[in-house]
Write an enzyme that holds these catalytic residues in place. Structure first.
Site, PDB file in Angstrom:
ATOM      1  N   GLN A 175       0.837  -1.196   0.000  1.00 46.92           N
ATOM      2  CA  GLN A 175       0.000   0.000   0.000  1.00 46.92           C
ATOM      3  C   GLN A 175       0.876   1.252   0.000  1.00 46.92           C
ATOM      4  OE1 GLN A 175      -3.233  -0.079   2.766  1.00 46.92           O
ATOM      5  NE2 GLN A 175      -3.902   1.949   2.209  1.00 46.92           N
ATOM      6  N   PHE A 176       1.183   1.745  -1.196  1.00 46.48           N
ATOM      7  CA  PHE A 176       2.050   2.912  -1.320  1.00 46.48           C
ATOM      8  C   PHE A 176       1.433   4.155  -0.698  1.00 46.48           C
ATOM      9  CE2 PHE A 176      -0.631   3.482  -5.003  1.00 46.48           C
ATOM     10  CZ  PHE A 176      -0.736   4.862  -5.144  1.00 46.48           C
ATOM     11  N   THR A 177       0.113   4.180  -0.536  1.00 45.32           N
ATOM     12  CA  THR A 177      -0.546   5.371   0.005  1.00 45.32           C
ATOM     13  C   THR A 177      -0.190   5.636   1.466  1.00 45.32           C
ATOM     14  OG1 THR A 177      -2.542   4.121   0.547  1.00 45.32           O
ATOM     15  CG2 THR A 177      -2.474   5.201  -1.618  1.00 45.32           C
TER      16      THR A 177
END
Length: 160
Positions: free
Chosen positions: A78-80
């Site tokens: 999850q890059f967010t």
């Protein structure tokens, strides 16, 4: 490397209508990779999460780790988690590692948990995923490998 870990009774991840990973009792780990992360961050975070005592013993106290309870991990990239929302209305993700850096580190993190005898299921890197879970507690923690390297602050320990 930043992880949001949730203690779960069960969790699954679906891609294009197909369940690609599922676990029973254990931890859902949403994993973000920073552009400065290395294999050292992988090992540091995997060891911390594997040994973290956030499961209840017979007295209801947090005395047991994922290893102690024989739980599994569902790792979802999850890059967010590296969103910068300080300016404007659209988050910036410049601190997140590019996919060619992040994907191998996410795989290495899952492998590091497996090397510690933890069953691991994963999502699909870069895919649009739907994550379902049943929280247990709920118990949710945020752990950042950069913070694990910092010395403890004076007075930060609570004795019980």
């Amino acid at each position: 490397m930043r992880a949001v870990i949730q203690r779960v009774r069960e969790a699954s991840v679906t891609v294009a209508g197909e369940v690609v990973g599922a676990i029973g009792n254990g931890l859902l780990i949403l994993l973000g990779v920073c552009h400065t992360d290395t294999a050292e961050d992988v090992e540091l975070l995997a060891e911390k999460i594997a040994q973290l005592r956030i499961f209840s013993d017979h007295e209801g106290k947090f005395n047991l780790s994922l290893l102690d309870v024989g739980g599994a991990a569902l790792v979802v990239s999850q890059f967010t988690l590296y969103a910068d929302t300080r300016k404007g209305r659209r988050p910036s993700f410049t601190a997140a590692a590019r996919p060619e850096i992040a994907a191998p580190l996410v795989d290495a993190f899952a492998a590091a948990l497996r090397a510690r005898n933890i069953p691991v299921a994963t999502g699909v890197f870069g895919a649009m995923m739907q994550v379902a879970l049943i929280n247990d507690g709920p118990v949710t923690l945020v752990i950042d490998s950069a913070e694990l390297r910092l010395p403890r602050r004076a007075g930060s320990r609570v004795d019980s």
